[in-house]
Design a protein around this motif. Structure first.
Motif, PDB file in Angstrom:
ATOM      1  N   HIS A 159       2.671   6.226  -5.711  1.00  0.00           N
ATOM      2  CA  HIS A 159       2.235   6.491  -7.089  1.00  0.00           C
ATOM      3  C   HIS A 159       1.070   7.478  -7.102  1.00  0.00           C
ATOM      4  O   HIS A 159       1.015   8.369  -7.968  1.00  0.00           O
ATOM      5  N   LEU A 160       0.163   7.342  -6.157  1.00  0.00           N
ATOM      6  CA  LEU A 160      -0.989   8.237  -6.116  1.00  0.00           C
ATOM      7  C   LEU A 160      -0.581   9.667  -5.754  1.00  0.00           C
ATOM      8  O   LEU A 160      -1.304  10.619  -6.059  1.00  0.00           O
ATOM      9  N   GLY A 161       0.558   9.807  -5.088  1.00  0.00           N
ATOM     10  CA  GLY A 161       1.068  11.144  -4.788  1.00  0.00           C
ATOM     11  C   GLY A 161       0.627  11.675  -3.441  1.00  0.00           C
ATOM     12  O   GLY A 161       1.407  12.289  -2.747  1.00  0.00           O
ATOM     13  N   ARG A 162      -0.618  11.448  -3.076  1.00  0.00           N
ATOM     14  CA  ARG A 162      -1.141  11.944  -1.800  1.00  0.00           C
ATOM     15  C   ARG A 162      -1.737  10.775  -1.036  1.00  0.00           C
ATOM     16  O   ARG A 162      -2.635  10.083  -1.533  1.00  0.00           O
ATOM     17  N   PRO A 163      -1.281  10.529   0.208  1.00  0.00           N
ATOM     18  CA  PRO A 163      -1.736   9.362   0.980  1.00  0.00           C
ATOM     19  C   PRO A 163      -3.251   9.312   1.158  1.00  0.00           C
ATOM     20  O   PRO A 163      -3.830   8.212   1.203  1.00  0.00           O
ATOM     21  N   GLU A 164      -3.897  10.478   1.255  1.00  0.00           N
ATOM     22  CA  GLU A 164      -5.338  10.454   1.511  1.00  0.00           C
ATOM     23  C   GLU A 164      -6.118   9.844   0.344  1.00  0.00           C
ATOM     24  O   GLU A 164      -7.262   9.409   0.515  1.00  0.00           O
ATOM     25  N   ARG A 165      -5.499   9.796  -0.858  1.00  0.00           N
ATOM     26  CA  ARG A 165      -6.203   9.205  -1.994  1.00  0.00           C
ATOM     27  C   ARG A 165      -6.435   7.710  -1.781  1.00  0.00           C
ATOM     28  O   ARG A 165      -7.428   7.162  -2.245  1.00  0.00           O
ATOM     29  N   PHE A 166      -5.479   7.044  -1.105  1.00  0.00           N
ATOM     30  CA  PHE A 166      -5.688   5.632  -0.787  1.00  0.00           C
ATOM     31  C   PHE A 166      -6.835   5.489   0.200  1.00  0.00           C
ATOM     32  O   PHE A 166      -7.676   4.592   0.075  1.00  0.00           O
ATOM     33  N   LEU A 167      -6.879   6.370   1.207  1.00  0.00           N
ATOM     34  CA  LEU A 167      -7.959   6.310   2.192  1.00  0.00           C
ATOM     35  C   LEU A 167      -9.309   6.620   1.551  1.00  0.00           C
ATOM     36  O   LEU A 167     -10.330   6.034   1.921  1.00  0.00           O
ATOM     37  N   HIS A 168      -9.306   7.520   0.563  1.00  0.00           N
ATOM     38  CA  HIS A 168     -10.566   7.844  -0.112  1.00  0.00           C
ATOM     39  C   HIS A 168     -11.168   6.623  -0.797  1.00  0.00           C
ATOM     40  O   HIS A 168     -12.393   6.482  -0.889  1.00  0.00           O
ATOM     41  N   MET A 169     -10.301   5.724  -1.276  1.00  0.00           N
ATOM     42  CA  MET A 169     -10.806   4.526  -1.948  1.00  0.00           C
ATOM     43  C   MET A 169     -11.481   3.574  -0.972  1.00  0.00           C
ATOM     44  O   MET A 169     -12.201   2.662  -1.389  1.00  0.00           O
ATOM     45  N   LEU A 170     -11.247   3.763   0.326  1.00  0.00           N
ATOM     46  CA  LEU A 170     -11.845   2.887   1.330  1.00  0.00           C
ATOM     47  C   LEU A 170     -13.185   3.415   1.843  1.00  0.00           C
ATOM     48  O   LEU A 170     -13.822   2.768   2.668  1.00  0.00           O
ATOM     49  N   ARG A 171     -13.583   4.586   1.366  1.00  0.00           N
ATOM     50  CA  ARG A 171     -14.855   5.147   1.853  1.00  0.00           C
ATOM     51  C   ARG A 171     -16.038   4.376   1.308  1.00  0.00           C
ATOM     52  O   ARG A 171     -17.095   4.323   1.933  1.00  0.00           O
ATOM     53  N   ILE A 172     -15.886   3.798   0.131  1.00  0.00           N
ATOM     54  CA  ILE A 172     -16.988   3.053  -0.485  1.00  0.00           C
ATOM     55  C   ILE A 172     -16.447   1.753  -1.060  1.00  0.00           C
ATOM     56  O   ILE A 172     -15.233   1.589  -1.243  1.00  0.00           O
ATOM     57  N   ALA A 173     -17.352   0.827  -1.340  1.00  0.00           N
ATOM     58  CA  ALA A 173     -17.001  -0.430  -2.020  1.00  0.00           C
ATOM     59  C   ALA A 173     -17.906  -0.558  -3.245  1.00  0.00           C
ATOM     60  O   ALA A 173     -19.127  -0.673  -3.100  1.00  0.00           O
ATOM     61  N   LYS A 174     -17.295  -0.492  -4.433  1.00  0.00           N
ATOM     62  CA  LYS A 174     -18.054  -0.590  -5.676  1.00  0.00           C
ATOM     63  C   LYS A 174     -17.714  -1.914  -6.345  1.00  0.00           C
ATOM     64  O   LYS A 174     -16.584  -2.111  -6.808  1.00  0.00           O
ATOM     65  N   LEU A 175     -18.696  -2.816  -6.374  1.00  0.00           N
ATOM     66  CA  LEU A 175     -18.441  -4.146  -6.904  1.00  0.00           C
ATOM     67  C   LEU A 175     -18.135  -4.133  -8.397  1.00  0.00           C
ATOM     68  O   LEU A 175     -17.519  -5.061  -8.913  1.00  0.00           O
ATOM     69  N   LYS A 176     -18.574  -3.096  -9.119  1.00  0.00           N
ATOM     70  CA  LYS A 176     -18.321  -3.033 -10.557  1.00  0.00           C
ATOM     71  C   LYS A 176     -17.007  -2.316 -10.887  1.00  0.00           C
ATOM     72  O   LYS A 176     -16.676  -2.169 -12.055  1.00  0.00           O
ATOM     73  N   SER A 177     -16.281  -1.878  -9.867  1.00  0.00           N
ATOM     74  CA  SER A 177     -15.015  -1.191 -10.084  1.00  0.00           C
ATOM     75  C   SER A 177     -13.852  -2.106  -9.709  1.00  0.00           C
ATOM     76  O   SER A 177     -13.680  -2.443  -8.537  1.00  0.00           O
ATOM     77  N   PRO A 178     -13.040  -2.540 -10.691  1.00  0.00           N
ATOM     78  CA  PRO A 178     -11.888  -3.388 -10.357  1.00  0.00           C
ATOM     79  C   PRO A 178     -10.954  -2.721  -9.367  1.00  0.00           C
ATOM     80  O   PRO A 178     -10.369  -3.398  -8.513  1.00  0.00           O
ATOM     81  N   MET A 179     -10.797  -1.392  -9.439  1.00  0.00           N
ATOM     82  CA  MET A 179      -9.918  -0.690  -8.516  1.00  0.00           C
ATOM     83  C   MET A 179     -10.448  -0.758  -7.091  1.00  0.00           C
ATOM     84  O   MET A 179      -9.702  -1.066  -6.147  1.00  0.00           O
ATOM     85  N   SER A 180     -11.753  -0.496  -6.914  1.00  0.00           N
ATOM     86  CA  SER A 180     -12.349  -0.516  -5.584  1.00  0.00           C
ATOM     87  C   SER A 180     -12.309  -1.916  -4.980  1.00  0.00           C
ATOM     88  O   SER A 180     -11.906  -2.103  -3.823  1.00  0.00           O
ATOM     89  N   VAL A 181     -12.702  -2.907  -5.780  1.00  0.00           N
ATOM     90  CA  VAL A 181     -12.702  -4.287  -5.273  1.00  0.00           C
ATOM     91  C   VAL A 181     -11.276  -4.733  -4.971  1.00  0.00           C
ATOM     92  O   VAL A 181     -11.015  -5.440  -3.989  1.00  0.00           O
ATOM     93  N   GLY A 182     -10.335  -4.284  -5.803  1.00  0.00           N
ATOM     94  CA  GLY A 182      -8.942  -4.662  -5.581  1.00  0.00           C
ATOM     95  C   GLY A 182      -8.378  -4.085  -4.296  1.00  0.00           C
ATOM     96  O   GLY A 182      -7.667  -4.767  -3.560  1.00  0.00           O
ATOM     97  N   PRO A 221       0.813  -1.226   0.000  1.00  0.00           N
ATOM     98  CA  PRO A 221       0.000   0.000   0.000  1.00  0.00           C
ATOM     99  C   PRO A 221       0.839   1.266   0.000  1.00  0.00           C
ATOM    100  O   PRO A 221       0.455   2.274  -0.615  1.00  0.00           O
ATOM    101  N   ALA A 222       2.001   1.232   0.664  1.00  0.00           N
ATOM    102  CA  ALA A 222       2.878   2.406   0.663  1.00  0.00           C
ATOM    103  C   ALA A 222       3.400   2.682  -0.741  1.00  0.00           C
ATOM    104  O   ALA A 222       3.509   3.842  -1.160  1.00  0.00           O
ATOM    105  N   ILE A 223       3.708   1.625  -1.482  1.00  0.00           N
ATOM    106  CA  ILE A 223       4.187   1.802  -2.861  1.00  0.00           C
ATOM    107  C   ILE A 223       3.067   2.352  -3.734  1.00  0.00           C
ATOM    108  O   ILE A 223       3.290   3.247  -4.559  1.00  0.00           O
ATOM    109  N   LEU A 224       1.859   1.841  -3.543  1.00  0.00           N
ATOM    110  CA  LEU A 224       0.720   2.361  -4.305  1.00  0.00           C
ATOM    111  C   LEU A 224       0.466   3.822  -3.956  1.00  0.00           C
ATOM    112  O   LEU A 224       0.194   4.649  -4.833  1.00  0.00           O
ATOM    113  N   THR A 225       0.581   4.155  -2.677  1.00  0.00           N
ATOM    114  CA  THR A 225       0.369   5.531  -2.243  1.00  0.00           C
ATOM    115  C   THR A 225       1.414   6.464  -2.843  1.00  0.00           C
ATOM    116  O   THR A 225       1.107   7.602  -3.214  1.00  0.00           O
TER     117      THR A 225
END
Length: 323
Positions: free
Chosen positions: A89-112, A83-87
Protein backbone atom coordinates in the motif's frame (compact mmCIF):
# COMPACT_ATOMS: atom_id res chain seq x y z
CA UNK A 1 -23.62 6.18 -5.36
CA UNK A 2 -20.12 6.93 -4.16
CA UNK A 3 -20.08 10.23 -6.07
CA UNK A 4 -23.34 11.37 -4.49
CA UNK A 5 -23.07 13.32 -1.27
CA UNK A 6 -24.50 11.25 1.51
CA UNK A 7 -25.98 14.31 3.14
CA UNK A 8 -28.21 14.83 0.10
CA UNK A 9 -29.89 11.55 0.84
CA UNK A 10 -29.55 11.20 4.57
CA UNK A 11 -29.98 14.70 5.90
CA UNK A 12 -32.24 14.68 8.95
CA UNK A 13 -35.21 17.08 8.78
CA UNK A 14 -34.16 20.62 9.51
CA UNK A 15 -30.45 19.94 9.79
CA UNK A 16 -29.65 21.52 6.43
CA UNK A 17 -30.98 24.79 7.80
CA UNK A 18 -28.61 24.98 10.75
CA UNK A 19 -25.41 23.18 9.64
CA UNK A 20 -23.03 25.38 7.63
CA UNK A 21 -21.10 24.19 4.61
CA UNK A 22 -18.35 25.58 2.45
CA UNK A 23 -20.36 26.11 -0.73
CA UNK A 24 -21.62 22.55 -0.30
CA UNK A 25 -18.10 21.25 -0.96
CA UNK A 26 -16.48 18.52 1.17
CA UNK A 27 -14.04 19.84 3.75
CA UNK A 28 -12.10 16.59 3.94
CA UNK A 29 -10.33 14.47 1.38
CA UNK A 30 -11.31 10.83 1.68
CA UNK A 31 -8.63 8.17 2.06
CA UNK A 32 -7.37 6.50 -1.08
CA UNK A 33 -7.40 3.07 0.51
CA UNK A 34 -8.22 -0.18 -1.25
CA UNK A 35 -8.07 -3.91 -0.62
CA UNK A 36 -4.54 -3.84 0.79
CA UNK A 37 -5.52 -1.64 3.75
CA UNK A 38 -8.72 -3.63 4.34
CA UNK A 39 -6.70 -6.85 4.33
CA UNK A 40 -4.08 -5.32 6.62
CA UNK A 41 -6.76 -4.36 9.15
CA UNK A 42 -8.41 -7.77 8.91
CA UNK A 43 -5.22 -9.79 9.31
CA UNK A 44 -4.10 -7.52 12.16
CA UNK A 45 -7.21 -8.42 14.14
CA UNK A 46 -6.87 -12.07 13.20
CA UNK A 47 -3.29 -12.46 14.38
CA UNK A 48 -4.08 -10.46 17.51
CA UNK A 49 -6.82 -12.95 18.41
CA UNK A 50 -4.46 -15.86 17.72
CA UNK A 51 -2.11 -14.38 20.30
CA UNK A 52 -4.81 -14.82 22.96
CA UNK A 53 -5.73 -18.34 21.82
CA UNK A 54 -2.12 -19.56 22.04
CA UNK A 55 -2.09 -18.35 25.65
CA UNK A 56 -5.44 -19.91 26.62
CA UNK A 57 -4.65 -23.34 25.13
CA UNK A 58 -3.67 -25.78 27.90
CA UNK A 59 -0.22 -27.29 27.25
CA UNK A 60 -0.95 -30.30 29.48
CA UNK A 61 -3.75 -31.49 27.20
CA UNK A 62 -2.44 -33.15 23.98
CA UNK A 63 -5.26 -31.75 21.84
CA UNK A 64 -4.91 -28.23 23.17
CA UNK A 65 -1.16 -28.57 22.84
CA UNK A 66 -1.75 -29.12 19.12
CA UNK A 67 -4.10 -26.12 19.08
CA UNK A 68 -1.43 -23.96 20.72
CA UNK A 69 1.07 -24.94 18.04
CA UNK A 70 -1.45 -24.23 15.28
CA UNK A 71 -2.26 -20.80 16.72
CA UNK A 72 1.39 -19.86 17.15
CA UNK A 73 2.47 -20.94 13.67
CA UNK A 74 -0.56 -19.25 12.08
CA UNK A 75 0.08 -16.04 14.01
CA UNK A 76 3.70 -15.98 12.89
CA UNK A 77 2.78 -16.53 9.22
CA UNK A 78 0.25 -13.69 9.37
CA UNK A 79 2.72 -11.46 11.22
CA UNK A 80 5.26 -12.07 8.45
CA UNK A 81 2.74 -11.40 5.68
CA UNK A 82 1.06 -8.30 7.08
CA UNK A 83 4.04 -5.90 6.79
CA UNK A 84 4.39 -6.93 3.14
CA UNK A 85 0.73 -6.05 2.55
CA UNK A 86 1.20 -2.70 4.28
CA UNK A 87 4.32 -2.07 2.22
CA UNK A 88 2.39 -2.80 -1.00
CA UNK A 89 0.00 0.00 0.00
CA UNK A 90 2.83 2.40 0.81
CA UNK A 91 4.26 1.77 -2.66
CA UNK A 92 7.92 1.87 -1.67
CA UNK A 93 9.38 -0.64 0.84
CA UNK A 94 11.73 1.92 2.37
CA UNK A 95 8.72 3.87 3.67
CA UNK A 96 8.03 1.05 6.13
CA UNK A 97 11.67 1.14 7.25
CA UNK A 98 11.48 4.92 7.64
CA UNK A 99 8.73 4.46 10.21
CA UNK A 100 11.16 2.42 12.32
CA UNK A 101 13.74 5.19 12.57
CA UNK A 102 11.85 6.86 15.41
CA UNK A 103 9.18 6.00 17.98
CA UNK A 104 6.56 8.70 18.57
CA UNK A 105 4.27 7.87 21.46
CA UNK A 106 1.70 10.46 20.32
CA UNK A 107 1.48 8.98 16.81
CA UNK A 108 -0.92 6.02 16.45
CA UNK A 109 0.88 5.04 13.23
CA UNK A 110 4.33 5.01 14.84
CA UNK A 111 3.19 3.16 17.96
CA UNK A 112 1.25 0.73 15.80
CA UNK A 113 4.21 -0.12 13.58
CA UNK A 114 6.39 -0.76 16.61
CA UNK A 115 3.65 -2.89 18.15
CA UNK A 116 3.55 -4.91 14.94
CA UNK A 117 7.31 -5.41 15.02
CA UNK A 118 7.30 -6.47 18.69
CA UNK A 119 4.37 -8.82 18.13
CA UNK A 120 6.13 -10.39 15.18
CA UNK A 121 9.23 -10.96 17.32
CA UNK A 122 7.26 -12.65 20.10
CA UNK A 123 5.29 -14.74 17.58
CA UNK A 124 8.50 -15.78 15.83
CA UNK A 125 10.19 -16.82 19.07
CA UNK A 126 7.17 -18.82 20.22
CA UNK A 127 6.97 -20.53 16.82
CA UNK A 128 10.63 -21.54 17.10
CA UNK A 129 9.85 -23.00 20.51
CA UNK A 130 6.96 -25.01 19.07
CA UNK A 131 9.09 -26.36 16.23
CA UNK A 132 11.89 -27.24 18.66
CA UNK A 133 9.50 -29.07 21.01
CA UNK A 134 7.99 -31.00 18.10
CA UNK A 135 11.44 -32.02 16.84
CA UNK A 136 11.39 -30.00 13.64
CA UNK A 137 14.25 -27.87 15.01
CA UNK A 138 17.04 -28.75 17.50
CA UNK A 139 15.56 -29.03 20.99
CA UNK A 140 17.96 -26.50 22.49
CA UNK A 141 16.28 -23.80 20.42
CA UNK A 142 13.19 -23.94 22.65
CA UNK A 143 15.17 -21.88 25.16
CA UNK A 144 15.11 -18.99 22.70
CA UNK A 145 11.51 -18.38 23.79
CA UNK A 146 11.22 -17.99 27.59
CA UNK A 147 7.82 -18.63 29.15
CA UNK A 148 6.95 -14.96 29.56
CA UNK A 149 6.73 -14.54 25.77
CA UNK A 150 3.38 -16.38 25.70
CA UNK A 151 1.49 -13.76 27.79
CA UNK A 152 3.52 -11.04 26.09
CA UNK A 153 2.32 -12.20 22.67
CA UNK A 154 -1.27 -12.24 23.96
CA UNK A 155 -0.89 -8.72 25.38
CA UNK A 156 0.63 -7.39 22.16
CA UNK A 157 -2.07 -9.25 20.22
CA UNK A 158 -4.79 -7.34 22.04
CA UNK A 159 -2.96 -4.15 21.21
CA UNK A 160 -2.53 -5.06 17.54
CA UNK A 161 -6.22 -5.94 17.23
CA UNK A 162 -7.32 -2.62 18.75
CA UNK A 163 -4.77 -0.16 17.39
CA UNK A 164 -6.14 -0.28 13.84
CA UNK A 165 -9.46 0.93 15.25
CA UNK A 166 -7.65 3.62 17.23
CA UNK A 167 -5.82 4.61 14.05
CA UNK A 168 -9.13 5.24 12.27
CA UNK A 169 -10.91 6.99 15.14
CA UNK A 170 -7.98 9.34 15.77
CA UNK A 171 -8.61 11.04 12.41
CA UNK A 172 -10.95 13.96 11.60
CA UNK A 173 -13.23 11.67 9.63
CA UNK A 174 -16.71 12.25 11.16
CA UNK A 175 -17.79 8.60 11.09
CA UNK A 176 -14.56 7.22 12.47
CA UNK A 177 -14.20 10.02 15.00
CA UNK A 178 -17.67 9.27 16.36
CA UNK A 179 -16.52 5.72 17.13
CA UNK A 180 -13.52 6.44 19.36
CA UNK A 181 -14.61 3.75 21.81
CA UNK A 182 -16.73 1.52 19.60
CA UNK A 183 -14.45 0.91 16.60
CA UNK A 184 -11.38 -0.30 18.58
CA UNK A 185 -13.61 -2.49 20.78
CA UNK A 186 -15.46 -3.90 17.75
CA UNK A 187 -12.15 -4.67 16.02
CA UNK A 188 -10.87 -6.54 19.10
CA UNK A 189 -14.06 -8.60 19.37
CA UNK A 190 -14.10 -9.26 15.63
CA UNK A 191 -10.40 -10.21 15.69
CA UNK A 192 -10.99 -12.76 18.44
CA UNK A 193 -14.07 -14.12 16.65
CA UNK A 194 -12.11 -14.54 13.42
CA UNK A 195 -9.13 -16.09 15.23
CA UNK A 196 -11.42 -18.68 16.84
CA UNK A 197 -12.91 -19.43 13.41
CA UNK A 198 -9.50 -19.83 11.75
CA UNK A 199 -8.19 -22.01 14.60
CA UNK A 200 -11.32 -24.13 14.43
CA UNK A 201 -11.04 -24.51 10.66
CA UNK A 202 -7.36 -25.52 10.85
CA UNK A 203 -8.07 -27.91 13.75
CA UNK A 204 -10.80 -29.59 11.72
CA UNK A 205 -8.40 -29.99 8.79
CA UNK A 206 -5.79 -31.46 11.16
CA UNK A 207 -8.33 -33.88 12.64
CA UNK A 208 -8.04 -32.23 16.06
CA UNK A 209 -11.80 -32.01 16.56
CA UNK A 210 -11.70 -32.31 20.37
CA UNK A 211 -10.95 -28.59 20.69
CA UNK A 212 -13.85 -27.58 18.45
CA UNK A 213 -16.47 -27.04 21.17
CA UNK A 214 -14.26 -24.77 23.29
CA UNK A 215 -13.31 -22.67 20.29
CA UNK A 216 -16.94 -22.38 19.22
CA UNK A 217 -18.03 -21.27 22.70
CA UNK A 218 -15.34 -18.60 22.78
CA UNK A 219 -16.29 -17.55 19.24
CA UNK A 220 -19.95 -17.17 20.23
CA UNK A 221 -19.06 -15.01 23.25
CA UNK A 222 -16.82 -12.78 21.12
CA UNK A 223 -19.42 -12.65 18.33
CA UNK A 224 -22.19 -11.61 20.73
CA UNK A 225 -19.89 -8.90 22.10
CA UNK A 226 -19.12 -7.66 18.59
CA UNK A 227 -22.83 -7.57 17.77
CA UNK A 228 -23.63 -5.60 20.93
CA UNK A 229 -20.86 -3.08 20.22
CA UNK A 230 -22.03 -2.51 16.63
CA UNK A 231 -25.63 -2.04 17.79
CA UNK A 232 -24.60 0.49 20.43
CA UNK A 233 -22.31 2.25 17.91
CA UNK A 234 -25.25 2.66 15.52
CA UNK A 235 -27.35 4.32 18.24
CA UNK A 236 -24.46 6.42 19.53
CA UNK A 237 -23.17 7.67 16.16
CA UNK A 238 -26.56 8.98 15.00
CA UNK A 239 -26.18 11.16 11.91
CA UNK A 240 -22.44 10.47 11.64
CA UNK A 241 -23.04 6.73 11.46
CA UNK A 242 -25.45 6.82 8.54
CA UNK A 243 -22.81 6.13 5.85
CA UNK A 244 -22.09 2.84 7.66
CA UNK A 245 -25.50 1.78 8.91
CA UNK A 246 -27.96 2.95 6.23
CA UNK A 247 -28.39 2.57 2.49
CA UNK A 248 -26.77 -0.14 0.41
CA UNK A 249 -23.67 -0.22 2.64
CA UNK A 250 -25.74 -0.60 5.78
CA UNK A 251 -27.62 -3.46 4.14
CA UNK A 252 -24.29 -5.10 3.22
CA UNK A 253 -23.08 -4.76 6.81
CA UNK A 254 -26.31 -6.21 8.19
CA UNK A 255 -26.30 -9.09 5.72
CA UNK A 256 -22.66 -10.15 5.65
CA UNK A 257 -21.30 -9.13 9.04
CA UNK A 258 -24.27 -9.34 11.40
CA UNK A 259 -26.20 -12.06 9.57
CA UNK A 260 -23.79 -14.24 7.63
CA UNK A 261 -20.72 -13.47 9.76
CA UNK A 262 -22.13 -13.60 13.32
CA UNK A 263 -25.70 -14.91 13.61
CA UNK A 264 -25.45 -17.75 11.07
CA UNK A 265 -22.20 -19.20 12.54
CA UNK A 266 -23.68 -18.80 16.02
CA UNK A 267 -26.73 -20.83 14.97
CA UNK A 268 -24.50 -23.51 13.41
CA UNK A 269 -22.33 -23.65 16.54
CA UNK A 270 -25.39 -24.01 18.79
CA UNK A 271 -26.65 -26.75 16.48
CA UNK A 272 -23.37 -28.61 16.87
CA UNK A 273 -23.57 -28.25 20.66
CA UNK A 274 -27.13 -29.47 21.20
CA UNK A 275 -27.45 -32.01 18.39
CA UNK A 276 -25.04 -34.95 18.10
CA UNK A 277 -24.05 -35.19 14.45
CA UNK A 278 -21.99 -37.82 12.61
CA UNK A 279 -18.33 -36.82 12.67
CA UNK A 280 -18.01 -36.00 8.94
CA UNK A 281 -21.21 -33.94 9.01
CA UNK A 282 -20.10 -32.11 12.13
CA UNK A 283 -16.76 -31.30 10.50
CA UNK A 284 -18.52 -29.79 7.48
CA UNK A 285 -20.82 -27.82 9.80
CA UNK A 286 -17.86 -26.43 11.72
CA UNK A 287 -15.92 -25.60 8.56
CA UNK A 288 -18.88 -23.72 7.03
CA UNK A 289 -19.41 -21.75 10.26
CA UNK A 290 -15.73 -20.82 10.37
CA UNK A 291 -15.61 -19.62 6.76
CA UNK A 292 -18.76 -17.52 7.25
CA UNK A 293 -17.23 -15.89 10.34
CA UNK A 294 -14.06 -14.99 8.43
CA UNK A 295 -16.10 -13.47 5.59
CA UNK A 296 -18.08 -11.37 8.07
CA UNK A 297 -14.90 -10.08 9.72
CA UNK A 298 -13.45 -8.98 6.39
CA UNK A 299 -16.68 -7.25 5.33
CA UNK A 300 -16.71 -5.33 8.63
CA UNK A 301 -13.34 -3.74 7.82
CA UNK A 302 -14.28 -3.13 4.19
CA UNK A 303 -17.56 -1.47 5.21
CA UNK A 304 -15.79 0.69 7.78
CA UNK A 305 -13.27 1.95 5.20
CA UNK A 306 -15.78 2.58 2.41
CA UNK A 307 -18.26 4.28 4.75
CA UNK A 308 -15.42 6.49 5.98
CA UNK A 309 -14.85 7.66 2.40
CA UNK A 310 -18.53 8.63 2.10
CA UNK A 311 -18.44 10.38 5.46
CA UNK A 312 -15.47 12.48 4.28
CA UNK A 313 -17.49 13.58 1.24
CA UNK A 314 -20.29 14.93 3.43
CA UNK A 315 -19.91 18.75 3.41
CA UNK A 316 -21.86 19.20 6.64
CA UNK A 317 -20.61 16.42 8.89
CA UNK A 318 -17.06 17.76 9.11
CA UNK A 319 -18.29 21.21 10.18
CA UNK A 320 -19.66 19.85 13.43
CA UNK A 321 -17.24 17.21 14.65
CA UNK A 322 -18.55 14.46 16.96
CA UNK A 323 -18.07 15.06 20.67
Amino acid sequence: MSDVLMSDLLEPPGREDVTPTYYDRPLLKGPNWGWSVVTYLFLGGLMGGLGLIQLLADSSDPNERMLKRTARVSAFILAAANPAILTSHLGRPERFLHMLRIAKLKSPMSVGVWGLVLYSGAAGANTIRELAVSGALPRWMRFLAPGFLAPLQALLGGYIASYTGVLLSATANPLWSSGKRHIPAAFVASGLTSACALSNLLSILEGNDRVTRRLERLEMIAGATELAILTHFEKHAGYYGKPLFTGARGERLRTYTRGVGILAPMALNILGTVLPLPKPVDAVRGAIASVLTLVGGYILRESMIEAGKDSARDPRAAFVQPA
